[in-house]
Scaffold this active site. Structure first.
Site, PDB file in Angstrom:
ATOM      1  N   HIS A  60      -9.179   3.723  -0.784  1.00 24.72           N
ATOM      2  CA  HIS A  60      -7.854   3.425  -0.664  1.00 24.72           C
ATOM      3  C   HIS A  60      -7.514   2.193  -2.044  1.00 24.72           C
ATOM      4  O   HIS A  60      -7.515   1.190  -1.932  1.00 24.72           O
ATOM      5  CB  HIS A  60      -7.625   2.527   0.435  1.00 24.72           C
ATOM      6  CG  HIS A  60      -6.199   1.980   0.895  1.00 24.72           C
ATOM      7  ND1 HIS A  60      -5.218   2.557   0.244  1.00 24.72           N
ATOM      8  CD2 HIS A  60      -5.966   1.014   1.731  1.00 24.72           C
ATOM      9  CE1 HIS A  60      -4.252   1.898   0.597  1.00 24.72           C
ATOM     10  NE2 HIS A  60      -4.604   0.879   1.370  1.00 24.72           N
ATOM     11  N   CYS A 117       0.670  -1.182  -0.064  1.00 23.41           N
ATOM     12  CA  CYS A 117      -0.060   0.013   0.085  1.00 23.41           C
ATOM     13  C   CYS A 117       0.725   1.253   0.005  1.00 23.41           C
ATOM     14  O   CYS A 117       0.114   2.280  -0.071  1.00 23.41           O
ATOM     15  CB  CYS A 117      -0.971   0.116   1.098  1.00 23.41           C
ATOM     16  SG  CYS A 117      -1.906  -1.617   1.001  1.00 23.41           S
TER      17      CYS A 117
END
Lengths: 386, 386
Positions: B332, B85
């Protein structure tokens, strides 16, 4: 921009390494490179890892952090770089830029792939092609390169035997490389009579599925003598892209990213193809080795086959191509290949290449290709001979 | 080392974007960033793409080449960077180093993830954890962060309501962001009564599965005024690693890579936490937002919960945290997040943030985390106010 030098290199044995995991391989290569550079782990400021598809091969992404942990090198920055089979070459480029920029001083570039943990590597490898327009239509890499081979034969009269000759050369050199996956010679007849994969390419035209890792340590050129008596200087580091899809190219017999990156590299190094004593090129398939020696400017387009037939790219020829054995014989753990190519040039320029040593070489070039040429990465390396 | 500035930014809408493919998303973001920088495509010298796991989500690797083709930017170098991420934050770092080194002048850093093409995103996301010691034992990210939350509550008396408060804040800000996935407010009660995921975390503590892309263009600081009246200066770009596995850390309530990268960043920028007017932090789960505001030095360790409860991180508080809505509300899309964070700070510093504008801000910090903190990337940005 700071000049950069290679002060440490390593490569694990390439092959079907059932007893070694993904993380084992890259840690082994990293430790060996640190030792080769006469450093300790704490000397390393940052690392870059070339890896194509840990996600599809071993279910693992976030590879930088994994390797930082398992090599005991946290908290240094650890960044994974991916460009299919050119991942290693790009990791080396990032390490060079990290030093050139002044952000870091001693940086490791490693490459790794563990390909034998899956039953069929083909779907993972096909992720390097255009998924929607190539892979999902059933086109695989052997068939893409087969089209390039057929077209080269059609346009230039290249013979099947000449193409096979590139694989024969790889095995001849690989037979002298103790870290190669295949350490035995093969004949043109053996290639022509091996199992057909995608006409005109047979199994012995194809590089193998491999496990392996390699690593390189770079530092500012003016500090290199602290770590080695024989620094290898980065004279050029270039990269270019082309369409990922083969059908969107103007020609099937040349790789435009190689042409573009090679021109930039020769300009950057202020050298010409004739100045190159050796080359490590990307022969994922024999035809790609042939195309490479043309696109890099060693031979005119269409004359690569004759050059192979005439022995001009043997270790004692006009230019020594793939003295390591190349992807065909050394093996091709995808993310590791670009690093292993530069490691081989380094050993050769240091005159540490044992039985496969090319004599009197002072400069060499690497060409690392992703996909059918969607990415090309080129490095020119040289040594100061006393 | 050349100083570097941001001269163009963009973000697609984040969300479940069924009508847009992986390649559509990143091309859209790239074109918008080029326009924002008052450039044309041919002005771009190189690009970096942050993407976590195109291989597992859409069967596509070799992402740099794919994007170069579909944005019409071949033959420029196009490099994909991956750190789970934190992939976007690392892509931005590589773009900055590429300019700082002098290798390239105008470089795009983009980030993209297309997560909704698979039925269950969990196995792909779990590839950011240690496959052998975490993921294969059934541990997923909600459960890893749940352990961190439980321990934080145990060690510091942090309340369940305080943790939920971070998600509430994200939605409050996201409600004002037209590009956010969720543009509605939620209450602490709603978080506490939402579906349990991994105790103590409920579904409204978790950032969503998202599609989206974002892009940034950087150039040498001394050329930035050619492209914009309001260059945003890169005051620091730092990165650190920690063990990929949570069980190998000394503490569950702090992320050591953040601590390390933050110290480096404040030193590099010659600024302190008190100098920061705003922050975009990595609240993949509400507890991680809470840990971030402590680890970045805004509040003492253990006091983050109280700071949330006291409204100190609201847009008009001591420091405006996640004015964009953060990962929780903006969404996200893994590889895009680090780029979107820096884009938000850029819009805020340019005073182009519309209804969510933080007043009188001149500097801001981003924290982009990979996994449970195996990677942390930090950028400090500032503007010269006339």
């Amino acid at each position: 921009m700071r000049d950069v030098a290679i002060v440490g290199v390593s490569q694990t044995k390439f092959g079907e390494l059932w007893e070694k995991s993904f993380r084992d391989l890259v840690v082994e290569a990293g430790i060996d490179a640190i030792r080769d550079a006469n450093m300790n782990g704490e000397d390393i400021d940052a690392m870059y890892i070339g890896n194509m598809t840990g996600g599809l091969f071993v279910g693992q992404e976030h590879i930088g952090s994994l390797i930082a942990e398992h090599s005991g090198l946290t908290p240094i920055p650890a960044t994974r770089v991916e460009a299919a089979c050119a991942s290693g070459g790009l990791a080396l480029r990032q390490a060079i830029m990290a030093v050139a920029s002044g952000y870091y001083d001693r940086v490791m570039a490693a490459g790794v792939e563990k390909m034998t943990d899956v039953v069929d590597a083909t779907p993972a490898i096909a992720a390097a092609a255009d998924r929607e327009w190539e892979a999902q239509q059933g086109v695989t890499f052997p068939s893409l390169y087969a089209m390039m081979a057929k077209r080269h034969m059609y346009e230039y009269g290249t013979t099947r035997e000449q193409i096979a000759g590139f694989a024969v050369l790889g095995h001849k050199n690989g037979a002298l490389n103790p870290k190669a996956q295949f350490q035995r010679e093969i004949s043109v007849d053996a290639v022509l009579n091996s199992t057909k994969v995608a006409s005109p390419l047979n199994i012995l035209d194809c590089s193998p599925v491999s496990d392996g890792a390699a690593a390189i340590i770079v530092c500012p050129a003016d500090e290199a003598h602290k770590y080695t008596d024989t620094p290898i200087y980065i004279r050029a580091s270039t990269q270019a892209s082309a369409t990922i899809s083969l059908h969107n190219r103007k020609s099937l017999t040349t790789i435009p990213s190689t042409i573009f990156a090679a021109k930039k590299a020769y300009d950057m190094a202020n050298l010409t193809p004739k100045d190159m004593d050796m080359a490590e090129v990307h022969d994922c398939f024999s035809i790609n080795g042939l195309i490479a020696i043309e696109d890099l400017g060693f031979f005119e387009k269409g004359k690569g086959g004759q050059a192979i037939e005439d022995g001009l790219i043997e270790r004692d020829g006009d230019i020594a191509v793939n003295p390591s054995g190349g992807l065909k014989a050394r093996g091709h753990p995808l993310g590791a290949t670009g690093i292993a190519q530069a490691a081989e040039i380094t050993w050769q320029l240091r005159q540490e290449a044992g039985k496969r040593q090319v004599s009197d070489a002072t400069s060499g070039i690497t060409l690392n290709i992703g996909g059918t040429g969607g990415t090309a990465a080129i490095h020119i390396l040289s040594v100061d001979r006393k």
